[in-house]
Design a protein around this motif. Structure first.
Motif, PDB file in Angstrom:
ATOM      1  N   ASP A 188      13.921  37.216 -21.391  1.00  8.54           N
ATOM      2  CA  ASP A 188      14.018  38.130 -22.530  1.00  8.54           C
ATOM      3  C   ASP A 188      15.081  37.668 -23.528  1.00  8.54           C
ATOM      4  OD1 ASP A 188      12.028  39.587 -21.294  1.00  8.54           O
ATOM      5  OD2 ASP A 188      13.367  41.189 -20.609  1.00  8.54           O
ATOM      6  N   ALA A 189      16.209  37.171 -23.018  1.00  6.28           N
ATOM      7  CA  ALA A 189      17.270  36.676 -23.902  1.00  6.28           C
ATOM      8  C   ALA A 189      16.791  35.449 -24.673  1.00  6.28           C
ATOM      9  CB  ALA A 189      18.522  36.342 -23.092  1.00  6.28           C
TER      10      ALA A 189
ATOM     11  N   ALA B 190      13.644  34.665 -25.360  1.00  7.89           N
ATOM     12  CA  ALA B 190      12.614  35.094 -26.309  1.00  7.89           C
ATOM     13  C   ALA B 190      13.254  35.721 -27.551  1.00  7.89           C
ATOM     14  CB  ALA B 190      11.654  36.083 -25.651  1.00  7.89           C
ATOM     15  N   ALA B 191      14.298  36.516 -27.353  1.00  4.36           N
ATOM     16  CA  ALA B 191      14.982  37.139 -28.491  1.00  4.36           C
ATOM     17  C   ALA B 191      15.664  36.078 -29.351  1.00  4.36           C
ATOM     18  CB  ALA B 191      16.005  38.161 -27.998  1.00  4.36           C
ATOM     19  N   ALA B 192      16.300  35.093 -28.725  1.00  8.97           N
ATOM     20  CA  ALA B 192      16.968  34.035 -29.482  1.00  8.97           C
ATOM     21  C   ALA B 192      15.946  33.204 -30.265  1.00  8.97           C
ATOM     22  CB  ALA B 192      17.775  33.141 -28.542  1.00  8.97           C
ATOM     23  N   LEU B 193      14.843  32.872 -29.627  1.00 12.74           N
ATOM     24  CA  LEU B 193      13.797  32.112 -30.311  1.00 12.74           C
ATOM     25  C   LEU B 193      13.212  32.924 -31.461  1.00 12.74           C
ATOM     26  CD1 LEU B 193      11.968  30.498 -27.264  1.00 12.74           C
ATOM     27  CD2 LEU B 193      13.338  29.313 -28.989  1.00 12.74           C
ATOM     28  N   SER B 194      12.984  34.196 -31.222  1.00 12.19           N
ATOM     29  CA  SER B 194      12.444  35.061 -32.271  1.00 12.19           C
ATOM     30  C   SER B 194      13.395  35.121 -33.463  1.00 12.19           C
ATOM     31  CB  SER B 194      12.197  36.457 -31.705  1.00 12.19           C
ATOM     32  OG  SER B 194      11.680  37.302 -32.685  1.00 12.19           O
ATOM     33  N   GLY B 195      14.693  35.185 -33.186  1.00 10.75           N
ATOM     34  CA  GLY B 195      15.686  35.187 -34.250  1.00 10.75           C
ATOM     35  C   GLY B 195      15.667  33.910 -35.061  1.00 10.75           C
TER      36      GLY B 195
ATOM     37  N   VAL C 261       7.779  34.823 -15.861  1.00 12.23           N
ATOM     38  CA  VAL C 261       8.684  34.587 -14.742  1.00 12.23           C
ATOM     39  C   VAL C 261       7.810  34.347 -13.524  1.00 12.23           C
ATOM     40  CG1 VAL C 261      10.394  35.631 -13.207  1.00 12.23           C
ATOM     41  CG2 VAL C 261      10.565  35.958 -15.678  1.00 12.23           C
ATOM     42  N   ARG C 262       8.107  33.281 -12.816  1.00 12.12           N
ATOM     43  CA  ARG C 262       7.308  32.928 -11.645  1.00 12.12           C
ATOM     44  C   ARG C 262       8.217  32.645 -10.462  1.00 12.12           C
ATOM     45  NH1 ARG C 262       2.605  29.097 -14.221  1.00 12.12           N
ATOM     46  NH2 ARG C 262       1.969  30.605 -15.791  1.00 12.12           N
TER      47      ARG C 262
ATOM     48  N   VAL D 216      11.843  30.714 -15.084  1.00 12.49           N
ATOM     49  CA  VAL D 216      11.339  31.139 -16.383  1.00 12.49           C
ATOM     50  C   VAL D 216      10.342  30.074 -16.816  1.00 12.49           C
ATOM     51  CG1 VAL D 216      11.913  31.650 -18.781  1.00 12.49           C
ATOM     52  CG2 VAL D 216      13.501  32.302 -16.953  1.00 12.49           C
ATOM     53  N   HIS D 217       9.082  30.466 -16.892  1.00  9.24           N
ATOM     54  CA  HIS D 217       8.016  29.544 -17.278  1.00  9.24           C
ATOM     55  C   HIS D 217       7.799  29.685 -18.778  1.00  9.24           C
ATOM     56  CE1 HIS D 217       3.866  28.076 -17.691  1.00  9.24           C
ATOM     57  NE2 HIS D 217       4.204  27.282 -16.703  1.00  9.24           N
ATOM     58  N   LEU D 218       7.962  28.602 -19.501  1.00  9.13           N
ATOM     59  CA  LEU D 218       7.854  28.660 -20.954  1.00  9.13           C
ATOM     60  C   LEU D 218       6.433  28.479 -21.450  1.00  9.13           C
ATOM     61  CD1 LEU D 218      11.066  26.657 -21.866  1.00  9.13           C
ATOM     62  CD2 LEU D 218      10.781  29.113 -21.587  1.00  9.13           C
ATOM     63  N   GLY D 219       5.512  28.120 -20.582  1.00  7.21           N
ATOM     64  CA  GLY D 219       4.120  27.981 -20.994  1.00  7.21           C
ATOM     65  C   GLY D 219       3.909  26.761 -21.873  1.00  7.21           C
TER      66      GLY D 219
END
Length: 102
Positions: A40-41, A43-48, A58-59, A79-82
């Motif tokens: 989540d952290a 994803a928030a940083a990337l979104s910013g 998460v796996r 953390v799986h980034l896909g």
């Protein structure tokens, strides 16, 4: 979902005096929560930074098993980034490059 004007068909349970005490959090659960928080952290940083990876997850590995059919919980979570498109990968590289240049 039940409309607000209707009561749910099952009664709400209230704690009882003889109810078992909540158990301490299992270490595997803590590791999974740590990975969820990290995802989540990130994803928030990337979104910013204007970047969205299409699939972050998460796996955990399969539980460790021993010969006697007992299974131990997974020792870690990842953390799986896909996968992402080339433009997203280039944008991510640029953000990392800009961040390390500071």
């Amino acid at each position: 979902m039940t409309p607000p004007s209707q009561k749910p068909s099952h009664p709400r349970r209230t704690p009882q005096a003889n109810a078992p005490a909540p158990q301490a959090e299992h270490p595997a659960t803590a590791r999974i929560q740590e990975a969820v928080d990290a995802r989540d952290a990130l994803a928030a940083a990337l979104s910013g930074a204007g970047i969205q990876l299409p699939m972050m997850d998460v796996r955990t590995p399969w539980p460790d098993t021993e010969g006697d059919d007992s299974a131990r919980p997974a020792r870690y979570a990842l953390v799986h980034l896909g996968v992402c498109s080339a433009p997203v990968a280039l944008a991510l590289a640029a953000v990392i490059r800009n961040g390390t240049a500071r």
